[in-house]
Enzyme design. Structure first.
Site, short mmCIF file in Angstrom:
data_model
loop_
_atom_site.label_atom_id
_atom_site.label_comp_id
_atom_site.label_asym_id
_atom_site.label_seq_id
_atom_site.Cartn_x
_atom_site.Cartn_y
_atom_site.Cartn_z
N HIS A 118 1.06 -1.09 -0.40
CA HIS A 118 0.00 -0.14 0.12
C HIS A 118 0.72 1.79 -0.07
O HIS A 118 0.71 1.52 -1.53
CB HIS A 118 -0.72 -0.08 1.26
CG HIS A 118 -1.96 0.97 1.72
ND1 HIS A 118 -1.97 2.31 2.49
CD2 HIS A 118 -2.18 1.87 0.77
CE1 HIS A 118 -2.91 2.40 2.08
NE2 HIS A 118 -2.69 2.97 0.75
N CYS B 282 -0.33 0.11 9.88
CA CYS B 282 -0.41 2.15 8.89
C CYS B 282 -1.79 2.44 8.33
O CYS B 282 -2.34 3.22 9.25
CB CYS B 282 0.65 2.30 8.31
SG CYS B 282 1.96 2.26 8.85
N HIS B 283 -2.25 1.25 7.48
CA HIS B 283 -3.33 1.86 7.09
C HIS B 283 -4.87 -0.04 7.38
O HIS B 283 -5.24 0.07 6.89
CB HIS B 283 -3.52 2.08 5.80
CG HIS B 283 -2.98 3.03 5.87
ND1 HIS B 283 -1.54 3.42 5.67
CD2 HIS B 283 -2.87 4.35 5.94
CE1 HIS B 283 -0.87 4.65 5.91
NE2 HIS B 283 -1.90 5.05 5.60
N GLY B 284 -3.58 -0.78 8.03
CA GLY B 284 -5.16 -2.52 8.41
C GLY B 284 -4.88 -3.52 7.34
O GLY B 284 -5.99 -3.50 6.73
#
Lengths: 273, 61
Positions: free
Chosen positions: A218, A237-239
């Site tokens: 990502h 960080c963003h799952g």
């Protein structure tokens, strides 16, 4: 004569005497006169004793051709006492004799010349090749960079079910010793349910060893091993959730975790890079 | 016909074969020249090169 008189009508007063003189056609136009031709006086050749008299003997005016019945018709400045230089030291032995046939020896003479030029070309080609090679090889990676490009991992130090992180080319490298349960679960995943469909057998050369680059696809965070909804990796960080084969299952990441080029040298040694 | 004349008539006379001869000649010349200079270098530096003193440092195998 008539025509002369007619033409010079306007000056007839001045030419009366002349017309009267030549009025008799039987007489010659003018009496025979012996003309004294003035002979050109040529200074005697100076005695060449000094530089001054030597210079005086040199031709200083443009040379004019002069001809007469008895005299010389050409001026020669070349001296017959100058000897033609002997070039026989520079001549090839086959053409030293001026009467010899040159055609029969042409091939060997030209062949020799071409051989000399050709061997020069061989040397030149070698020099040019080494020069180019030198410059090009200076652009390639140096030995210290190449030494860091590969990493060798002893696999028997990694227990089953553990994930070990190494640093490889400035990036984290995950090596995961998978359990039989994980292998079984990953090989039975339905490909249609995956975002980036890839078979587990394509990702792991040996099913018990999984080699991954620990960079989330990502935004490049480092995922945490053995966590997340699918038992593999989880990016904090963003799952993004990855499974035990490193495939993206949930979250914003678009692609599976990258597999670097790796080879198993023997049973217990892995080389990445 | 001498050897040079034979060579001239068969190889050096045409530009195509001449260029080919130069290229192949350069290939073998490179090999020979490199080997000769390498040999000369190791002859001059005998006893100073790593291959000569390696046994002093590396364990006997």
């Amino acid at each position: 004569m008539l025509s002369f008189v007619a033409r010079s009508a306007n000056v007839s007063s001045a030419t009366v005497a002349a017309t009267q003189t030549v009025a008799n056609g039987t007489k010659a136009l003018c009496p025979a006169v012996s003309i004294q031709i003035e002979r050109t006086l040529v200074p005697p050749a100076p005695q060449k004793l000094t530089t001054n008299s030597l210079t005086a003997s040199l031709p200083k005016t443009p040379i004019r051709a002069a001809a007469s019945l008895g005299g010389a018709i050409q001026v020669r400045f070349a001296h017959t006492d100058i000897q033609v230089p002997d070039f026989s030291a520079y001549r090839r032995s086959s053409v030293k004799d001026s009467t010899a046939d040159t055609r029969s020896s042409a091939a060997s003479r030209q062949g020799f010349s071409y051989l000399i030029v050709g061997s020069g070309a061989v040397g030149g080609a070698y020099a040019a090749k080494s020069l180019v090679g030198e410059f090009v090889s200076s652009m390639s990676a140096s030995a210290d960079v190449l030494a860091l490009a590969k990493i060798e991992v002893k696999l028997n130090d990694i227990p089953e079910g553990k994930n070990v992180t190494f640093k490889w080319r400035g990036k984290p490298l995950f090596i995961r010793h998978r359990t039989a349960a994980e292998i079984d679960a990953e090989s039975n995943v339905d490909l249609s349910s995956l975002r980036d469909p890839q078979l587990d057998s394509d990702r792991a050369q040996r099913p018990e060893w999984l080699v991954l680059l620990g960079v989330c696809t990502h935004l490049g965070c480092v995922p945490i091993a053995n966590s997340g909804d699918f038992g593999g990796y989880y990016c904090p960080c963003h799952g993004s959730h990855y499974d035990a084969s490193g495939r993206i299952r949930k979250g914003p990441a678009p692609l599976n975790l990258e597999i670097p080029i790796h080879t198993f040298v023997d049973e217990n040694t892995l080389v990445v890079g | 016909m001498s050897l040079v004349a034979k060579l001239y008539n068969n190889v050096l006379r045409r530009s195509s074969t001449y260029a080919l001869a130069i290229v192949t000649g350069a290939f073998f010349f490179e090999r020979g020249f490199d080997m000769a200079t390498e040999h000369l270098y190791s002859e001059i530096n005998k006893g100073k090169l790593w291959k000569d003193i390696k046994h002093n440092y590396a364990p006997a195998e």
